[in-house]
Every structure is written in C-alpha cells, then in structure tokens.
Design a protein around this motif. Structure first.
Motif, PDB file in Angstrom:
ATOM      1  N   UNK A 125      19.070  46.551 -10.938  1.00  0.00           N
ATOM      2  CA  UNK A 125      18.836  45.903 -12.186  1.00  0.00           C
ATOM      3  C   UNK A 125      20.041  45.232 -12.828  1.00  0.00           C
ATOM      4  N   UNK A 126      19.729  44.145 -13.438  1.00  0.00           N
ATOM      5  CA  UNK A 126      21.036  43.519 -14.068  1.00  0.00           C
ATOM      6  C   UNK A 126      21.355  42.379 -12.886  1.00  0.00           C
ATOM      7  N   UNK A 127      20.988  42.317 -11.588  1.00  0.00           N
ATOM      8  CA  UNK A 127      21.586  41.295 -10.781  1.00  0.00           C
ATOM      9  C   UNK A 127      20.848  40.211 -10.818  1.00  0.00           C
ATOM     10  N   UNK A 128      21.310  39.151 -10.268  1.00  0.00           N
ATOM     11  CA  UNK A 128      20.496  37.997 -10.303  1.00  0.00           C
ATOM     12  C   UNK A 128      19.522  37.786  -9.223  1.00  0.00           C
ATOM     13  N   UNK A 129      18.516  36.825  -9.131  1.00  0.00           N
ATOM     14  CA  UNK A 129      17.425  36.516  -8.466  1.00  0.00           C
ATOM     15  C   UNK A 129      17.934  36.690  -6.855  1.00  0.00           C
ATOM     16  N   UNK A 130      19.185  35.881  -6.496  1.00  0.00           N
ATOM     17  CA  UNK A 130      19.724  35.926  -5.494  1.00  0.00           C
ATOM     18  C   UNK A 130      20.239  37.205  -4.677  1.00  0.00           C
ATOM     19  N   UNK A 131      20.407  38.074  -5.517  1.00  0.00           N
ATOM     20  CA  UNK A 131      20.581  39.622  -4.911  1.00  0.00           C
ATOM     21  C   UNK A 131      19.288  40.199  -4.541  1.00  0.00           C
ATOM     22  N   UNK A 132      18.496  39.894  -5.304  1.00  0.00           N
ATOM     23  CA  UNK A 132      17.254  40.657  -5.011  1.00  0.00           C
ATOM     24  C   UNK A 132      16.670  40.139  -3.717  1.00  0.00           C
ATOM     25  N   UNK A 133      16.682  38.699  -3.303  1.00  0.00           N
ATOM     26  CA  UNK A 133      16.267  37.887  -2.284  1.00  0.00           C
ATOM     27  C   UNK A 133      17.042  38.308  -1.226  1.00  0.00           C
ATOM     28  N   UNK A 134      18.705  38.281  -1.359  1.00  0.00           N
ATOM     29  CA  UNK A 134      19.294  38.856  -0.196  1.00  0.00           C
ATOM     30  C   UNK A 134      18.985  40.236   0.028  1.00  0.00           C
ATOM     31  N   UNK A 135      18.537  41.314  -0.460  1.00  0.00           N
ATOM     32  CA  UNK A 135      18.286  42.731  -0.110  1.00  0.00           C
ATOM     33  C   UNK A 135      16.850  42.571   0.337  1.00  0.00           C
ATOM     34  N   UNK A 136      15.688  41.870  -0.422  1.00  0.00           N
ATOM     35  CA  UNK A 136      14.443  42.373  -0.026  1.00  0.00           C
ATOM     36  C   UNK A 136      13.681  41.035   0.792  1.00  0.00           C
ATOM     37  N   UNK A 137      14.509  39.896   0.885  1.00  0.00           N
ATOM     38  CA  UNK A 137      13.868  38.718   1.473  1.00  0.00           C
ATOM     39  C   UNK A 137      13.141  38.134   0.341  1.00  0.00           C
ATOM     40  N   UNK A 138      12.362  36.955   1.058  1.00  0.00           N
ATOM     41  CA  UNK A 138      11.450  36.065   0.061  1.00  0.00           C
ATOM     42  C   UNK A 138      10.392  37.059  -0.449  1.00  0.00           C
ATOM     43  N   UNK A 139       9.831  36.503  -1.809  1.00  0.00           N
ATOM     44  CA  UNK A 139       8.726  37.380  -1.962  1.00  0.00           C
ATOM     45  C   UNK A 139       7.250  36.933  -1.637  1.00  0.00           C
TER      46      UNK A 139
END
Length: 171
Positions: free
Chosen positions: A32-46
């Motif tokens: 939480x608070x991280x940019x979209x790129x961090x979420x994509x790097x962690x979980x992949x493409x939605x």
C-alpha cells in the motif's frame, strides 16, 4: 563469491514470489502506497482493469474458474495502491444491491465470470457463477441473476456438497 551472491539473489527473488502466491493479501497490503509498477512486478499483469466512478482504478486478479479467489488492487488517481483484498467473501457479496447493480458493478467487484454463463428463458434471467469458500473452508458457488436489461435481480450462495467438482452449474 559471485556464485554465492547470485544464489542469494535467486533465493530472495524466489522468497518474494512465494510470499506473493501463498499470502497474496498480506503481500498486497505491504505494498500500500506503492506505484502500479510495484504491484505488477509482484503479482504480474491483472486479469482485468476498471476505472471506478470515484476516479480510482481497480485491477482484478482472478483465480477463477478453478480457483476460489478474486483479488482486487485499488489505486488512487495518482496510481498509488490504496487497498488489496480478496473479493469473494460473504462480506463483499452481501454488498450487492438487487435492483440497482448491473453486470458492470458485479464485474468491477468480482471480475468477469470464467464459468460458462447460463440463460434461463422461462425466468428471463442470465446467471453468472463464481467459486468461493463459504465460512472460510466450504466450497460453494456465488450466483448472480440478471434480467434482460442487465440489472441484478437475485444472488445466492450454494454450498457444493461435492466439494467443488461440479463448478459451472447453477443449482
């Protein structure tokens, strides 16, 4: 020395990936608070992306039709993660407003249905089904029924007595 360092880096990457797949909510909430790129790097493409009415963006990570989970990553207008949660819970399902919500509202919360969509001509209802765990451990199906104009008319949760082997059928 370089081989050992490379091994440690690989082990660290493996540990991060394992945490993301074994404990997605905890991992997502740490971002939480991280940019979209961090979420994509962690979980992949939605699986899907939605622009919500409040200007926020929601990414859906669906494990349907064989899995029991759908995760939502919510981002503010600036692209920062504001929330990450499992959507196929009774608490989230009971928020559905019969006569008000549309197919789009259901998609924004639970993603597109991955099980075959059923149509019941005598009822004039289209049925979408999602697999979930009821009470935390009972395999079940959450079904949404829409009228011909796409408005939600009924929802139900049915525990699967076969343990999920008959997914895709509305009972």
């Amino acid at each position: 020395m370089q081989a050992r360092l490379a091994g440690l880096v690989c082990a660290a990457i493996f540990a991060v990936c394992a945490c993301a797949s074994l404990q997605p909510e905890q991992t997502g909430n740490r971002l939480i608070g991280s940019p979209e790129s961090s979420v994509r790097d962690t979980f992949g493409a939605p699986s899907e992306r939605y622009r919500l009415a409040n200007g926020a963006t929601r990414w859906i990570y669906s494990r349907q039709p064989l899995g029991f989970y759908v995760y939502a990553a919510d981002f503010d207008a600036g692209g920062k993660l504001t929330g990450f949660r499992q959507m196929l819970t009774e608490n989230e399902i009971y928020k559905a407003q019969v006569g008000v919500w549309t197919k789009r509202d259901i998609e924004e919360r639970f993603g597109k249905p991955r099980d075959p969509i059923q149509y019941y001509p005598l009822m004039k209802r289209e049925a979408w089904s999602y697999r979930l765990y009821r009470d935390g451990y009972l395999p079940a199906h959450f079904s949404c029924y829409f009228d011909d104009s796409g408005v939600l008319q009924q929802t139900m949760i049915i525990v699967d007595p076969l343990g999920g082997g008959g997914h895709g059928r509305v009972r």
